[in-house]
Design a protein around this motif. Structure first.
Motif, PDB file in Angstrom:
ATOM      1  N   TYR A 157      -6.071  20.547  83.680  1.00 24.29           N
ATOM      2  CA  TYR A 157      -7.025  20.945  84.722  1.00 24.29           C
ATOM      3  C   TYR A 157      -7.918  22.060  84.197  1.00 24.29           C
ATOM      4  O   TYR A 157      -7.438  23.046  83.622  1.00 24.29           O
ATOM      5  CB  TYR A 157      -6.283  21.405  85.978  1.00 24.29           C
ATOM      6  N   LEU A 158      -9.229  21.905  84.396  1.00 20.31           N
ATOM      7  CA  LEU A 158     -10.197  22.871  83.887  1.00 20.31           C
ATOM      8  C   LEU A 158     -10.523  23.932  84.940  1.00 20.31           C
ATOM      9  O   LEU A 158     -10.381  23.696  86.158  1.00 20.31           O
ATOM     10  CB  LEU A 158     -11.478  22.149  83.472  1.00 20.31           C
ATOM     11  N   ARG A 193     -19.809  21.017  82.272  1.00 18.58           N
ATOM     12  CA  ARG A 193     -19.554  19.699  81.689  1.00 18.58           C
ATOM     13  C   ARG A 193     -19.859  19.706  80.184  1.00 18.58           C
ATOM     14  O   ARG A 193     -19.190  19.014  79.414  1.00 18.58           O
ATOM     15  CB  ARG A 193     -20.409  18.633  82.384  1.00 18.58           C
ATOM     16  N   ASP A 194     -20.872  20.478  79.760  1.00 12.87           N
ATOM     17  CA  ASP A 194     -21.174  20.567  78.323  1.00 12.87           C
ATOM     18  C   ASP A 194     -20.010  21.201  77.571  1.00 12.87           C
ATOM     19  O   ASP A 194     -19.623  20.735  76.492  1.00 12.87           O
ATOM     20  CB  ASP A 194     -22.452  21.386  78.102  1.00 12.87           C
ATOM     21  N   ASP A 195     -19.454  22.255  78.151  1.00 11.78           N
ATOM     22  CA  ASP A 195     -18.288  22.901  77.530  1.00 11.78           C
ATOM     23  C   ASP A 195     -17.088  21.958  77.538  1.00 11.78           C
ATOM     24  O   ASP A 195     -16.266  21.970  76.623  1.00 11.78           O
ATOM     25  CB  ASP A 195     -17.933  24.194  78.272  1.00 11.78           C
ATOM     26  N   ALA A 196     -16.990  21.127  78.588  1.00 14.48           N
ATOM     27  CA  ALA A 196     -15.893  20.167  78.679  1.00 14.48           C
ATOM     28  C   ALA A 196     -15.959  19.136  77.554  1.00 14.48           C
ATOM     29  O   ALA A 196     -14.931  18.718  77.010  1.00 14.48           O
ATOM     30  CB  ALA A 196     -15.920  19.469  80.034  1.00 14.48           C
ATOM     31  N   PHE A 209     -11.564  11.926  79.919  1.00 15.14           N
ATOM     32  CA  PHE A 209     -12.133  12.895  80.855  1.00 15.14           C
ATOM     33  C   PHE A 209     -12.182  12.289  82.255  1.00 15.14           C
ATOM     34  O   PHE A 209     -12.636  11.160  82.443  1.00 15.14           O
ATOM     35  CB  PHE A 209     -13.545  13.290  80.413  1.00 15.14           C
ATOM     36  N   VAL A 210     -11.678  13.051  83.241  1.00 16.09           N
ATOM     37  CA  VAL A 210     -11.673  12.603  84.635  1.00 16.09           C
ATOM     38  C   VAL A 210     -12.496  13.592  85.462  1.00 16.09           C
ATOM     39  O   VAL A 210     -12.024  14.699  85.766  1.00 16.09           O
ATOM     40  CB  VAL A 210     -10.232  12.516  85.201  1.00 16.09           C
ATOM     41  N   PRO A 211     -13.736  13.250  85.799  1.00 24.15           N
ATOM     42  CA  PRO A 211     -14.551  14.166  86.616  1.00 24.15           C
ATOM     43  C   PRO A 211     -13.964  14.336  88.019  1.00 24.15           C
ATOM     44  O   PRO A 211     -13.238  13.477  88.510  1.00 24.15           O
ATOM     45  CB  PRO A 211     -15.918  13.472  86.664  1.00 24.15           C
ATOM     46  N   LYS A 212     -14.295  15.443  88.634  1.00 30.27           N
ATOM     47  CA  LYS A 212     -13.712  15.765  89.943  1.00 30.27           C
ATOM     48  C   LYS A 212     -14.038  14.707  90.994  1.00 30.27           C
ATOM     49  O   LYS A 212     -13.248  14.455  91.895  1.00 30.27           O
ATOM     50  CB  LYS A 212     -14.194  17.146  90.410  1.00 30.27           C
ATOM     51  N   GLU A 213     -15.223  14.081  90.886  1.00 33.11           N
ATOM     52  CA  GLU A 213     -15.614  13.043  91.849  1.00 33.11           C
ATOM     53  C   GLU A 213     -14.677  11.826  91.750  1.00 33.11           C
ATOM     54  O   GLU A 213     -14.231  11.280  92.756  1.00 33.11           O
ATOM     55  CB  GLU A 213     -17.055  12.604  91.601  1.00 33.11           C
ATOM     56  N   GLU A 214     -14.382  11.442  90.530  1.00 33.69           N
ATOM     57  CA  GLU A 214     -13.469  10.309  90.315  1.00 33.69           C
ATOM     58  C   GLU A 214     -12.052  10.659  90.777  1.00 33.69           C
ATOM     59  O   GLU A 214     -11.361   9.820  91.368  1.00 33.69           O
ATOM     60  CB  GLU A 214     -13.455   9.926  88.829  1.00 33.69           C
ATOM     61  N   ASN A 216     -15.354  19.447  97.549  1.00 34.04           N
ATOM     62  CA  ASN A 216     -14.356  18.806  96.664  1.00 34.04           C
ATOM     63  C   ASN A 216     -13.571  19.905  95.948  1.00 34.04           C
ATOM     64  O   ASN A 216     -14.063  20.519  94.999  1.00 34.04           O
ATOM     65  CB  ASN A 216     -15.065  17.902  95.652  1.00 34.04           C
ATOM     66  N   PRO A 217     -12.344  20.164  96.415  1.00 32.92           N
ATOM     67  CA  PRO A 217     -11.563  21.252  95.807  1.00 32.92           C
ATOM     68  C   PRO A 217     -10.899  20.867  94.478  1.00 32.92           C
ATOM     69  O   PRO A 217     -10.311  21.730  93.806  1.00 32.92           O
ATOM     70  CB  PRO A 217     -10.493  21.523  96.869  1.00 32.92           C
ATOM     71  N   LEU A 218     -10.972  19.603  94.123  1.00 33.61           N
ATOM     72  CA  LEU A 218     -10.308  19.156  92.887  1.00 33.61           C
ATOM     73  C   LEU A 218     -11.137  19.539  91.674  1.00 33.61           C
ATOM     74  O   LEU A 218     -12.378  19.447  91.696  1.00 33.61           O
ATOM     75  CB  LEU A 218     -10.103  17.633  92.911  1.00 33.61           C
ATOM     76  N   PRO A 219     -10.497  19.950  90.575  1.00 36.09           N
ATOM     77  CA  PRO A 219     -11.238  20.338  89.366  1.00 36.09           C
ATOM     78  C   PRO A 219     -11.455  19.145  88.434  1.00 36.09           C
ATOM     79  O   PRO A 219     -10.805  18.101  88.571  1.00 36.09           O
ATOM     80  CB  PRO A 219     -10.294  21.346  88.704  1.00 36.09           C
ATOM     81  N   ASP A 220     -12.379  19.286  87.489  1.00 35.88           N
ATOM     82  CA  ASP A 220     -12.470  18.316  86.398  1.00 35.88           C
ATOM     83  C   ASP A 220     -11.183  18.399  85.586  1.00 35.88           C
ATOM     84  O   ASP A 220     -10.526  19.454  85.538  1.00 35.88           O
ATOM     85  CB  ASP A 220     -13.666  18.641  85.496  1.00 35.88           C
TER      86      ASP A 220
END
Length: 295
Positions: free
Chosen positions: A64-65, A71-74, A92-97, A120-124
């Protein structure tokens, strides 16, 4: 070895089997039952190993990030993760997904999330798969030290218990097969011992006229091998039909179980059972006649 001597040995084997026909049939049947049980446990252990390997291959580290990590740093972090020792793949799993997957898991209860509105409280995150599941603890600790990583989780307690259980399954399975192999060897040895005991006077006479120990021993060793071969053939046929029937029923009810396909697996099991039966028959015979050759 002369051809005439070999012919004599073969003739003695079949004469002995014919002379003690009922005892031979009973012995072959006993050997077949023992090898069938051995084969069933062999297939069980091999399938359990496959299930364990399947479970271990699904072990992942969820990385979890931090919330303000761009996103560039990711993308740069993803490159660093792929370079780590023992890492097989990084996704990589973006927070939206992640939110969409979470809603799917909630099913009819996804209305509970309406209170969040558009938040959306979930992180990338990243899903990291390792080459060797045993490395998961060390890898997770190293990943947590990287910049931008909030935490790295892999279900620590569950995984540690899983590794303990799988280790016990493997040890117990192979120990059980070893015990069954010894039991089969014991049965064959005692069966041959009855034949040797019935012919003890003949063996003594052969010793007196100068026959070597190996000349006396070979017919009994070959007899044990023939009994092991016949018993293993019977066991192999039953094993093949049994495995085919059992797997068909399991696939109809529990299709998700990762069982080993019938072919070429059954061919390998048949080969192991036949060779094992012949080897154990030879060893059992050699052990049985040893005491009588000292007389």
């Amino acid at each position: 070895m002369k051809i005439s001597t070999l012919e004599y040995f073969i003739r003695e084997v079949f004469n002995s089997l014919k002379r003690n026909n009922w005892m031979s049939v009973a012995s072959i049947g006993t050997v077949a039952v023992s090898l069938f049980i051995f084969g069933m446990f062999l297939m069980l252990v091999m399938n359990m190993n496959k299930m364990v390997e399947s479970l271990e291959s699904q072990v992942q580290i969820k990385v979890y990030l931090e919330e303000d990590f761009s996103r560039d740093d990711a993308r740069d972090l993803e490159v660093d993760l792929k370079k780590m020792q023992g890492v097989e793949s990084v996704t990589f799993v973006p927070k939206e997904e992640a939110m969409e997957k979470f809603k799917e898991r909630l099913g009819d209860q996804k209305t509970l999330l309406e209170a969040l509105d558009e938040t959306n409280p979930l992180p990338d995150s990243f899903e990291v798969t390792l080459v060797q599941p045993e490395m998961v603890k060390t890898a997770a600790e190293n990943i947590e030290r990287l910049e931008g990583v909030e935490m790295a989780k892999y279900g620590q307690d569950v995984m540690e218990h899983l590794f303990d259980i799988t280790r016990l399954i493997r040890i117990f399975g192979f120990a059980l097969m070893f015990v069954l192999a010894l039991a089969t060897l014991f049965i064959i040895a005692n069966t041959i011992r009855l034949t040797v005991f019935a012919r003890r006077k003949e063996i003594a006479i052969m010793k007196y006229v100068g026959a070597t120990d190996w000349f006396i021993r070979w017919p009994f060793v070959l007899e044990g091998m023939v009994m092991g071969l016949l018993g293993s053939l019977v066991a192999s046929v039953i094993l093949r039909f049994s495995y085919a029937g059992i797997t068909a029923k399991i696939y109809n009810t529990l299709a998700f179980l990762p069982l080993i396909p019938e072919y070429p697996f059954l061919n390998y099991v048949t080969l192991v059972v036949i060779i094992g039966g012949m080897v154990m028959g030879a060893i059992g015979s050699a052990v049985s006649i040893k005491r009588f050759l000292k007389v």
